[in-house]
Design an enzyme around this catalytic site. Sequence first.
Site, PDB file in Angstrom:
ATOM      1  N   ALA A  53       0.811  -1.228   0.000  1.00 62.68           N
ATOM      2  CA  ALA A  53       0.000   0.000   0.000  1.00 62.68           C
ATOM      3  C   ALA A  53       0.840   1.273   0.000  1.00 62.68           C
ATOM      4  CB  ALA A  53      -0.935   0.000   1.206  1.00 62.68           C
ATOM      5  N   GLY A  54       2.115   1.134   0.359  1.00 59.80           N
ATOM      6  CA  GLY A  54       2.957   2.321   0.543  1.00 59.80           C
ATOM      7  C   GLY A  54       3.166   3.106  -0.745  1.00 59.80           C
TER       8      GLY A  54
ATOM      9  N   ARG B 154      10.326   8.010  -2.656  1.00 61.89           N
ATOM     10  CA  ARG B 154      11.732   8.189  -3.052  1.00 61.89           C
ATOM     11  C   ARG B 154      12.074   7.595  -4.423  1.00 61.89           C
ATOM     12  NH1 ARG B 154      15.745   6.265   1.043  1.00 61.89           N
ATOM     13  NH2 ARG B 154      14.158   4.892   1.914  1.00 61.89           N
TER      14      ARG B 154
ATOM     15  N   ASP C 255       7.836  -4.727  -1.780  1.00 62.21           N
ATOM     16  CA  ASP C 255       9.029  -4.018  -2.275  1.00 62.21           C
ATOM     17  C   ASP C 255      10.318  -4.740  -1.900  1.00 62.21           C
ATOM     18  OD1 ASP C 255       9.213  -3.520   0.422  1.00 62.21           O
ATOM     19  OD2 ASP C 255       9.154  -1.333   0.254  1.00 62.21           O
TER      20      ASP C 255
ATOM     21  N   ASN D  55      15.217  -5.850  11.707  1.00 62.46           N
ATOM     22  CA  ASN D  55      13.966  -6.471  11.280  1.00 62.46           C
ATOM     23  C   ASN D  55      13.812  -6.362   9.761  1.00 62.46           C
ATOM     24  OD1 ASN D  55      11.301  -7.403  11.103  1.00 62.46           O
ATOM     25  ND2 ASN D  55      10.442  -5.371  11.546  1.00 62.46           N
TER      26      ASN D  55
ATOM     27  N   ASN E  84       2.592  -8.643 -43.039  1.00 61.51           N
ATOM     28  CA  ASN E  84       1.445  -9.105 -42.248  1.00 61.51           C
ATOM     29  C   ASN E  84       0.453  -8.003 -41.922  1.00 61.51           C
ATOM     30  OD1 ASN E  84       3.423  -7.929 -40.615  1.00 61.51           O
ATOM     31  ND2 ASN E  84       2.658  -8.953 -38.792  1.00 61.51           N
TER      32      ASN E  84
HETATM   33  C1  UD1 Z   1       9.321  -1.537   8.347  1.00 56.20           C
HETATM   34  C2  UD1 Z   1       9.382  -2.111   9.772  1.00 56.20           C
HETATM   35  C3  UD1 Z   1      10.828  -2.070  10.247  1.00 56.20           C
HETATM   36  C4  UD1 Z   1      11.703  -2.848   9.282  1.00 56.20           C
HETATM   37  C5  UD1 Z   1      11.549  -2.325   7.854  1.00 56.20           C
HETATM   38  C6  UD1 Z   1      12.256  -3.246   6.910  1.00 56.20           C
HETATM   39  C7  UD1 Z   1       7.263  -1.570  10.850  1.00 56.20           C
HETATM   40  C8  UD1 Z   1       6.568  -0.678  11.817  1.00 56.20           C
HETATM   41  N1  UD1 Z   1       8.549  -1.326  10.625  1.00 56.20           N
HETATM   42  O1  UD1 Z   1       9.692  -0.174   8.431  1.00 56.20           O
HETATM   43  O2  UD1 Z   1      10.921  -2.635  11.555  1.00 56.20           O
HETATM   44  O3  UD1 Z   1      13.056  -2.790   9.698  1.00 56.20           O
HETATM   45  O4  UD1 Z   1      10.166  -2.278   7.476  1.00 56.20           O
HETATM   46  O5  UD1 Z   1      12.233  -2.702   5.625  1.00 56.20           O
HETATM   47  O6  UD1 Z   1       6.659  -2.485  10.360  1.00 56.20           O
HETATM   48  N2  UD1 Z   1       2.860  -0.573   4.064  1.00 56.20           N
HETATM   49  C9  UD1 Z   1       1.507  -0.681   3.876  1.00 56.20           C
HETATM   50  N3  UD1 Z   1       0.677   0.132   4.554  1.00 56.20           N
HETATM   51  C10 UD1 Z   1       1.121   1.036   5.440  1.00 56.20           C
HETATM   52  C11 UD1 Z   1       2.521   1.153   5.655  1.00 56.20           C
HETATM   53  C12 UD1 Z   1       3.355   0.320   4.948  1.00 56.20           C
HETATM   54  O7  UD1 Z   1       1.051  -1.505   3.065  1.00 56.20           O
HETATM   55  O8  UD1 Z   1       0.286   1.728   6.043  1.00 56.20           O
HETATM   56  C13 UD1 Z   1       3.748  -1.458   3.304  1.00 56.20           C
HETATM   57  C14 UD1 Z   1       4.693  -0.697   2.395  1.00 56.20           C
HETATM   58  O9  UD1 Z   1       4.164  -0.568   1.114  1.00 56.20           O
HETATM   59  C15 UD1 Z   1       5.922  -1.599   2.403  1.00 56.20           C
HETATM   60  C16 UD1 Z   1       5.874  -2.235   3.781  1.00 56.20           C
HETATM   61  O10 UD1 Z   1       4.554  -2.132   4.226  1.00 56.20           O
HETATM   62  O11 UD1 Z   1       5.814  -2.625   1.443  1.00 56.20           O
HETATM   63  C17 UD1 Z   1       6.834  -1.570   4.779  1.00 56.20           C
HETATM   64  O12 UD1 Z   1       6.480  -0.237   4.946  1.00 56.20           O
HETATM   65  P1  UD1 Z   1       7.571   0.898   5.165  1.00 56.20           P
HETATM   66  O13 UD1 Z   1       6.865   2.183   5.298  1.00 56.20           O
HETATM   67  O14 UD1 Z   1       8.636   0.784   4.144  1.00 56.20           O
HETATM   68  O15 UD1 Z   1       8.139   0.479   6.610  1.00 56.20           O
HETATM   69  P2  UD1 Z   1       9.521   0.891   7.223  1.00 56.20           P
HETATM   70  O16 UD1 Z   1       9.373   2.202   7.877  1.00 56.20           O
HETATM   71  O17 UD1 Z   1      10.595   0.710   6.245  1.00 56.20           O
HETATM   72 MG    MG Z   2      10.744   0.542   4.084  1.00 59.92          MG
END
Ligand code: UD1
Ligand code: MG
Length: 450
Positions: free
Chosen positions: A10-11, A15, A105, A169, A368
């Site tokens: 969903a993100g 960037r 991702d 994580n 063709n």
């Molecule tokens: C998240 C983890 C972090 C980890 C990191 C690894 C949490 C709170 N944190 O952080 O511990 O080290 O990933 O990359 O989980 N997404 C949604 N809906 C939302 C938010 C995010 O679908 O509301 C999806 C994004 O599209 C992405 C994934 O979840 O695929 C991770 O979201 P992102 O915002 O990148 O989390 P990080 O802050 O990187």
């Molecule tokens: Mg991330």
Amino acid sequence: MQVSVIVLAAGQGTRMNSDLPKVLHKVAASPLLHHALATAQSLEPSRIVVVTGHEAAAVAASAAAWSEVVDTVVQDPQSGTAHAVAQAAPLLTDAEGEAIVLYADTPLISEETLRAMLDARARHAVVVLGFRARDPGRYGRLITDGNDLRAIREFKDATPEEQAITLCNSGVICVNTQLLLSLVSEVTNHNAAGEYYLTDIVELARKRGLTAGVVLCDEAETLGVNTRAQLAEAEAAFQSRARAAALENGVTLTAPETVFFALDTWIGRDAIIGPNVLFGQGVTVESGSEIKGFCHLEGCHISRGASVGPFARLRPGAELAEDVHVGNFVEIKNAILDEGVKVGHLTYIGDADIGEHTNIGAGTVTCNYDGVMKHRTRIGKRAFIGSSTMLVAPVTIGDDALTASGSVITEDVPANAVAIGRARQVTKPGLATRMFDKLKSIRAEKAKGQ
Ligand code: UD1
Ligand code: MG
């Protein structure tokens, strides 16, 4: 064992600096989302749910294009990873067994790693995939106590001591499905980001007297794509893995570092792939065939014993039967070439069926397209198409027929016939000498006048 996979997609991916949603950017000719789905599918799950949000319709369409077995839900607004997982709950109310959460991702997670996580569930209620980060940056930190995982601390909420931890994580977790949904429903957004963190389920599980543990993987596997630079990094990592796997499976790659595979490329044992070959989506190459250098292949099938290139382009729908030979500067699209067909040089074959052992001369073109519609060319068995024949489709050439070089064939040619479709040659003795003499005298006159 029943498994459900939840793929978070969903993100926004700000960037990437792109109009295209991040998870639709491609690695190995497939959207990042499809890599996550392929990994999910390798576990033969009973359910795959993709959580969409930013550009939900485009992401859902891409998920559906991958397979109709995938369900999608929309998360709006995007309030964090736990909130994202919660959106999948209505589709999982009676799901038994394990749930695995993947990020769309993060394209390089392997099936073995996920299986190790499923195994670790025998020891822990919540299993988190962790890695030792060279540069832990803003990753969530894993706070451990021996084999137990006590908590995951998001960078923004971590103390300086916690920030010093390099065990991070990846985001991938494995939990019993119903337990996951129950834990996620308890997550609050009382943190620095004001988001519902999926990572909070570790402490919530421990409050219930359950344990959490970590499965470790190589950092390269957890590479997440947030920028174009990371997209290129993921491409490079995918390719080096795919090359190693091809070599391991008995494929000869003369210059492995110059060959580019797609996510779904399939190549049989003892195939030989020359330098600078690019595989687009949907290519299968059977054992014992050879792809010479500088070929571009996409959506095609190459059977045993066939040879292609150098410098050939096979486009979607090109089907080469056994022992077909396609040579240099040949393009083939949506065409079936039966056993032993030879198309050696400088030719375009599009929308055609070519019978076994037919020979197509250099410079032949299947015309063709009439500017509005596409038409098919049908050529029988053992036919001989003379060099530079223009086959104006729709047109049919019978078995054992021959077209004369330079012919423009607009009418069907029956079996065993010879078709000549060109102006008759006229030869004028001595004319060349007379012409040149005349031209030279004109030039001399002009020079005098200057
Ligand atoms: C998240 C983890 C972090 C980890 C990191 C690894 C949490 C709170 N944190 O952080 O511990 O080290 O990933 O990359 O989980 N997404 C949604 N809906 C939302 C938010 C995010 O679908 O509301 C999806 C994004 O599209 C992405 C994934 O979840 O695929 C991770 O979201 P992102 O915002 O990148 O989390 P990080 O802050 O990187
Ligand atoms: Mg991330």
